[in-house]
Design a protein around this motif. Structure first.
Motif, PDB file in Angstrom:
ATOM      1  N   VAL A   1      45.662  45.298  37.076  1.00 33.38           N
ATOM      2  CA  VAL A   1      44.336  45.881  37.267  1.00 33.38           C
ATOM      3  C   VAL A   1      44.416  47.114  38.162  1.00 33.38           C
ATOM      4  O   VAL A   1      43.746  48.130  37.920  1.00 33.38           O
ATOM      5  CB  VAL A   1      43.358  44.839  37.843  1.00 33.38           C
ATOM      6  N   LEU A   2      45.251  47.062  39.187  1.00 37.17           N
ATOM      7  CA  LEU A   2      45.430  48.232  40.046  1.00 37.17           C
ATOM      8  C   LEU A   2      45.957  49.428  39.257  1.00 37.17           C
ATOM      9  O   LEU A   2      45.477  50.554  39.421  1.00 37.17           O
ATOM     10  CB  LEU A   2      46.394  47.904  41.191  1.00 37.17           C
ATOM     11  N   ALA A   3      46.927  49.177  38.394  1.00 39.71           N
ATOM     12  CA  ALA A   3      47.462  50.258  37.565  1.00 39.71           C
ATOM     13  C   ALA A   3      46.373  50.831  36.664  1.00 39.71           C
ATOM     14  O   ALA A   3      46.263  52.050  36.483  1.00 39.71           O
ATOM     15  CB  ALA A   3      48.634  49.751  36.728  1.00 39.71           C
ATOM     16  N   CYS A   4      45.535  49.944  36.098  1.00 41.13           N
ATOM     17  CA  CYS A   4      44.434  50.394  35.249  1.00 41.13           C
ATOM     18  C   CYS A   4      43.420  51.214  36.052  1.00 41.13           C
ATOM     19  O   CYS A   4      42.852  52.195  35.545  1.00 41.13           O
ATOM     20  CB  CYS A   4      43.734  49.202  34.608  1.00 41.13           C
ATOM     21  N   CYS A   5      43.184  50.811  37.291  1.00 38.33           N
ATOM     22  CA  CYS A   5      42.253  51.550  38.142  1.00 38.33           C
ATOM     23  C   CYS A   5      42.729  52.983  38.370  1.00 38.33           C
ATOM     24  O   CYS A   5      41.937  53.932  38.343  1.00 38.33           O
ATOM     25  CB  CYS A   5      42.078  50.833  39.481  1.00 38.33           C
ATOM     26  N   PHE A   6      44.019  53.150  38.590  1.00 35.33           N
ATOM     27  CA  PHE A   6      44.557  54.496  38.777  1.00 35.33           C
ATOM     28  C   PHE A   6      44.430  55.318  37.487  1.00 35.33           C
ATOM     29  O   PHE A   6      44.129  56.515  37.531  1.00 35.33           O
ATOM     30  CB  PHE A   6      46.013  54.429  39.234  1.00 35.33           C
ATOM     31  N   MET A   7      44.641  54.661  36.347  1.00 29.82           N
ATOM     32  CA  MET A   7      44.473  55.357  35.077  1.00 29.82           C
ATOM     33  C   MET A   7      43.011  55.768  34.881  1.00 29.82           C
ATOM     34  O   MET A   7      42.724  56.883  34.409  1.00 29.82           O
ATOM     35  CB  MET A   7      44.929  54.461  33.928  1.00 29.82           C
ATOM     36  N   PHE A   8      42.100  54.896  35.231  1.00 29.67           N
ATOM     37  CA  PHE A   8      40.674  55.196  35.098  1.00 29.67           C
ATOM     38  C   PHE A   8      40.291  56.385  35.971  1.00 29.67           C
ATOM     39  O   PHE A   8      39.567  57.289  35.536  1.00 29.67           O
ATOM     40  CB  PHE A   8      39.849  53.967  35.476  1.00 29.67           C
ATOM     41  N   LEU A   9      40.789  56.394  37.206  1.00 30.21           N
ATOM     42  CA  LEU A   9      40.514  57.529  38.090  1.00 30.21           C
ATOM     43  C   LEU A   9      41.142  58.808  37.547  1.00 30.21           C
ATOM     44  O   LEU A   9      40.548  59.890  37.630  1.00 30.21           O
ATOM     45  CB  LEU A   9      41.040  57.245  39.491  1.00 30.21           C
TER      46      LEU A   9
ATOM     47  N   PRO B   1      44.329  26.611  34.410  1.00 29.28           N
ATOM     48  CA  PRO B   1      43.817  27.342  35.572  1.00 29.28           C
ATOM     49  C   PRO B   1      44.886  28.196  36.256  1.00 29.28           C
ATOM     50  O   PRO B   1      46.000  27.739  36.512  1.00 29.28           O
ATOM     51  CB  PRO B   1      43.330  26.222  36.507  1.00 29.28           C
ATOM     52  N   VAL B   2      44.528  29.431  36.505  1.00 28.21           N
ATOM     53  CA  VAL B   2      45.391  30.384  37.203  1.00 28.21           C
ATOM     54  C   VAL B   2      44.605  30.935  38.389  1.00 28.21           C
ATOM     55  O   VAL B   2      43.446  31.340  38.230  1.00 28.21           O
ATOM     56  CB  VAL B   2      45.810  31.541  36.267  1.00 28.21           C
ATOM     57  N   PRO B   3      45.198  30.973  39.593  1.00 29.79           N
ATOM     58  CA  PRO B   3      44.460  31.421  40.779  1.00 29.79           C
ATOM     59  C   PRO B   3      44.357  32.946  40.884  1.00 29.79           C
ATOM     60  O   PRO B   3      44.907  33.574  41.792  1.00 29.79           O
ATOM     61  CB  PRO B   3      45.286  30.839  41.937  1.00 29.79           C
ATOM     62  N   TYR B   4      43.648  33.555  39.942  1.00 28.27           N
ATOM     63  CA  TYR B   4      43.484  35.010  39.973  1.00 28.27           C
ATOM     64  C   TYR B   4      42.709  35.438  41.208  1.00 28.27           C
ATOM     65  O   TYR B   4      41.799  34.730  41.659  1.00 28.27           O
ATOM     66  CB  TYR B   4      42.738  35.491  38.729  1.00 28.27           C
ATOM     67  N   ALA B   5      43.060  36.616  41.738  1.00 26.11           N
ATOM     68  CA  ALA B   5      42.340  37.175  42.890  1.00 26.11           C
ATOM     69  C   ALA B   5      41.051  37.811  42.375  1.00 26.11           C
ATOM     70  O   ALA B   5      40.877  39.034  42.366  1.00 26.11           O
ATOM     71  CB  ALA B   5      43.216  38.202  43.601  1.00 26.11           C
ATOM     72  N   ARG B   6      40.110  36.972  41.955  1.00 26.39           N
ATOM     73  CA  ARG B   6      38.918  37.439  41.242  1.00 26.39           C
ATOM     74  C   ARG B   6      38.091  38.419  42.068  1.00 26.39           C
ATOM     75  O   ARG B   6      37.703  39.486  41.582  1.00 26.39           O
ATOM     76  CB  ARG B   6      38.067  36.225  40.856  1.00 26.39           C
ATOM     77  N   LYS B   7      37.804  38.060  43.317  1.00 29.17           N
ATOM     78  CA  LYS B   7      36.958  38.922  44.147  1.00 29.17           C
ATOM     79  C   LYS B   7      37.614  40.279  44.387  1.00 29.17           C
ATOM     80  O   LYS B   7      36.950  41.326  44.323  1.00 29.17           O
ATOM     81  CB  LYS B   7      36.671  38.234  45.483  1.00 29.17           C
ATOM     82  N   LYS B   8      38.910  40.276  44.624  1.00 32.98           N
ATOM     83  CA  LYS B   8      39.604  41.536  44.890  1.00 32.98           C
ATOM     84  C   LYS B   8      39.646  42.401  43.629  1.00 32.98           C
ATOM     85  O   LYS B   8      39.449  43.620  43.685  1.00 32.98           O
ATOM     86  CB  LYS B   8      41.021  41.251  45.390  1.00 32.98           C
ATOM     87  N   ILE B   9      39.887  41.773  42.487  1.00 35.16           N
ATOM     88  CA  ILE B   9      39.936  42.521  41.221  1.00 35.16           C
ATOM     89  C   ILE B   9      38.579  43.151  40.921  1.00 35.16           C
ATOM     90  O   ILE B   9      38.497  44.336  40.560  1.00 35.16           O
ATOM     91  CB  ILE B   9      40.374  41.585  40.076  1.00 35.16           C
TER      92      ILE B   9
ATOM     93  N   LYS C   1      50.888  31.169  39.743  1.00 34.88           N
ATOM     94  CA  LYS C   1      50.809  32.143  40.833  1.00 34.88           C
ATOM     95  C   LYS C   1      51.412  33.485  40.411  1.00 34.88           C
ATOM     96  O   LYS C   1      50.921  34.550  40.786  1.00 34.88           O
ATOM     97  CB  LYS C   1      51.526  31.607  42.075  1.00 34.88           C
ATOM     98  N   THR C   2      52.466  33.409  39.629  1.00 34.09           N
ATOM     99  CA  THR C   2      53.081  34.635  39.128  1.00 34.09           C
ATOM    100  C   THR C   2      52.120  35.389  38.225  1.00 34.09           C
ATOM    101  O   THR C   2      51.958  36.609  38.338  1.00 34.09           O
ATOM    102  CB  THR C   2      54.372  34.307  38.346  1.00 34.09           C
ATOM    103  N   TYR C   3      51.456  34.653  37.329  1.00 30.32           N
ATOM    104  CA  TYR C   3      50.489  35.297  36.436  1.00 30.32           C
ATOM    105  C   TYR C   3      49.358  35.942  37.237  1.00 30.32           C
ATOM    106  O   TYR C   3      48.852  37.019  36.864  1.00 30.32           O
ATOM    107  CB  TYR C   3      49.903  34.280  35.454  1.00 30.32           C
ATOM    108  N   ALA C   4      48.944  35.307  38.321  1.00 31.77           N
ATOM    109  CA  ALA C   4      47.866  35.854  39.150  1.00 31.77           C
ATOM    110  C   ALA C   4      48.301  37.171  39.802  1.00 31.77           C
ATOM    111  O   ALA C   4      47.532  38.144  39.844  1.00 31.77           O
ATOM    112  CB  ALA C   4      47.455  34.844  40.213  1.00 31.77           C
ATOM    113  N   ARG C   5      49.526  37.212  40.319  1.00 34.37           N
ATOM    114  CA  ARG C   5      50.030  38.450  40.929  1.00 34.37           C
ATOM    115  C   ARG C   5      50.149  39.560  39.894  1.00 34.37           C
ATOM    116  O   ARG C   5      49.827  40.721  40.151  1.00 34.37           O
ATOM    117  CB  ARG C   5      51.387  38.201  41.597  1.00 34.37           C
ATOM    118  N   VAL C   6      50.638  39.188  38.723  1.00 31.26           N
ATOM    119  CA  VAL C   6      50.784  40.166  37.645  1.00 31.26           C
ATOM    120  C   VAL C   6      49.424  40.774  37.310  1.00 31.26           C
ATOM    121  O   VAL C   6      49.292  41.986  37.135  1.00 31.26           O
ATOM    122  CB  VAL C   6      51.399  39.503  36.391  1.00 31.26           C
ATOM    123  N   MET C   7      48.406  39.933  37.215  1.00 29.06           N
ATOM    124  CA  MET C   7      47.068  40.421  36.904  1.00 29.06           C
ATOM    125  C   MET C   7      46.582  41.417  37.945  1.00 29.06           C
ATOM    126  O   MET C   7      46.014  42.471  37.609  1.00 29.06           O
ATOM    127  CB  MET C   7      46.090  39.247  36.811  1.00 29.06           C
TER     128      MET C   7
END
Length: 504
Positions: free
Chosen positions: A317-325, A432-440, A307-313
């Motif tokens: 990704v959010l940080a990368c999105c801001f960099m991309f923008l 298996p890690v429960p990544y927030a795939r749809k949100k990402i 769960k920690t790895y999923a939150r980190v991801m």
């Protein structure tokens, strides 16, 4: 969530100096359009710095990751001694081999005009490799202040030497042609001072790590070394494959593009500069990795690790999105800056967007790769990277002659997209890690649409002030959207949490 706070704090401590040092170096590289009017003048430098990362993988052969992996299980001093002795011995042997092989490398890389660049490169590799484990010790022992000081000091020395070599020595030589110092620091080295500055910075960094490498005792545990090598040798393949994916386009560009040699060197200089802009994202990725690698191995023992790895991801990704923008919405500003001296440097700027998104996929892949590192399935990582390398090689050879900059960018984008998808699929099977795939996916699609919408608006009206204003507006709207959607999680983060709670 406390573990996320811990990682965020460590990313700041280790990330800020990494960002600072990488950004200073980045600014130095971005100064090339102001120092050299013709992009082809930088082609030889591009070749050298495309070759160094490949050789770094061979020189270090996964020892840093292995140190973190076995630190908790083995005697710390014995592990440090054995790995250090291994690195010192192999570094000396590889340096000698490279020196002997310089004539062949000179022909292979097209550096006949500057074979001395390869000799200087060997010194960079030597000092960088000898600093790897001392830096790992600082990270493992949570000594961020010294880590930050050493990193930044090294790059400052690098920059100082380049300023002296390119900014002071030419005018001094012109005014004092008979001075003795002209023999010591000749002005005709030109862009080669970038490499000399790197040597000085790397050597100074190594000297500042004196206390760490002084701890090394020349003792050898063969059994331990074999166990470590069994873990780390697939990482060599992973690293080399990764470098093929990252650097191959710049290494082969002028050799496969179907234009005259001088034009090929011109295009290589341009493409290398375009890649530097996209690499802004990898600066953040590198900062994150400095904190995340030891963190992930420590966190693996916790019950809620996945769960920690999923939150980190998600936050990554959010940080990368801001960099991309930041890159996509202000691309016109970046183009204006780098073309102040010569319009030639502004070619192919839209390629940056494809390269930047490809680098986001690479960052996601780095996060996903924790599954094979934790489960000792590094050979799977090697297989993924080799497959990506095959895609990179094939697409570069096929597309660069036809599409030039776009061909190289498509190869990079496709390779990293493939590696990310395959790593996710295998990771969910073995760890298996429960990544927030749809949100990402939604965030990545949203920022892409925002940048495309911005570019569409600029097709109708495109003054620089308007581009900057509308870009800023889009960035603010995305920020507000993220704050609303992620309000609960953001409130629990250090530093920014209290502001989110106060204003939303």
């Amino acid at each position: 969530m406390s573990s996320i706070k811990q990682l965020a704090g460590q990313t700041i401590w280790y990330g800020v100096p990494t960002i600072a040092s990488r950004f200073l170096g980045y600014l130095m590289n971005m100064a090339l359009p102001f120092l050299f009017q013709q992009p082809e003048k930088t082609a030889d430098l591009t070749q050298v710095y495309a070759l160094i990362p490949f050789l770094n993988i061979l020189f270090t052969y996964g020892m840093e990751t292995a140190f973190f992996r076995f630190h908790a299980e083995k005697n710390r001093q014995q592990l440090y001694n054995t790995l250090s002795v291994s690195l010192i011995g192999s570094t000396v042997l590889l340096s000698i081999f490279l020196y002997i092989a310089t004539p062949w490398l000179t022909k292979a890389t097209g550096l006949e005009a500057h074979p001395e660049y390869l000799h200087w490169m060997i010194l960079i590799l030597l000092f960088d490799t000898l600093s790897v484990l001392p830096f790992a010790v600082l990270r493992q022992e949570n000594r961020p202040k010294k880590y930050a000081f050493v990193r930044v000091a090294g790059i400052l020395i690098n920059i100082l030497v380049v300023i002296i070599g390119l900014g002071i020595i030419p005018s001094f030589t012109k005014d004092h042609p008979d001075h003795w110092i002209n023999g010591l620091l000749p002005a005709d080295i030109g862009i080669g001072y970038y490499i000399i500055g790197n040597i000085c910075g790397a050597a100074f960094t190594w000297l500042l790590l004196y206390k760490e490498w002084k701890q090394i005792k020349f003792e050898w545990n063969g059994t331990l070394w074999k166990e470590v090598m069994q873990y780390s040798y697939p990482l060599i393949i992973v690293g080399l494959g990764g470098m093929i994916n990252d650097m191959l386009s710049r290494l082969v560009y002028q050799h496969v593009v179907d234009v005259p040699q001088e034009q090929a060197r011109h295009e290589l200089g341009i493409f290398a500069n375009l890649y530097r802009i996209a690499v802004l994202i990898t600066i953040m990725i590198q900062a994150f990795r400095m904190a995340a690698e030891p963190f992930f191995f420590k966190q693996a023992k916790e019950e809620q690790a996945q769960k920690t790895y999923a939150r980190v991801m998600k936050f990554f990704v959010l940080a990368c999105c801001f960099m991309f923008l930041g890159i996509g919405l202000y691309l016109d500003v970046l183009k204006w800056i780098i073309t102040l001296k010569s319009k030639a440097w502004g070619e192919g700027m839209n390629v940056v967007l494809l390269l930047a998104m490809g680098n986001i996929f690479l960052g996601i892949y780095y996060n996903l790769s924790i599954w094979y590192r934790l489960t000792n399935k590094n050979l799977y990582g090697a297989a993924i990277t080799i497959s990506g390398a095959v895609i990179t090689i094939a697409l570069n050879i096929v597309l660069i002659p036809k599409l030039h900059y776009w061909g190289a960018a498509i190869a990079t984008f496709t390779c990293y997209l493939f590696m990310m998808i395959v790593s996710y699929w295998l990771g969910q099977k073995y760890y298996p890690v429960p990544y927030a795939r749809k949100k990402i996916i939604a965030y990545l699609v949203l920022v892409t649409l925002i940048v495309l919408l911005h570019k569409g608006i600029l097709m109708l009206y495109a003054p620089l002030w308007f581009s900057t204003l509308t870009g800023t507006l889009f960035l603010l709207l995305f920020t507000l959207f993220v704050l609303k959607v992620e309000k609960k999680d953001l409130q629990r983060l250090p530093f920014i949490g209290k502001y989110v709670q106060a204003y939303l």
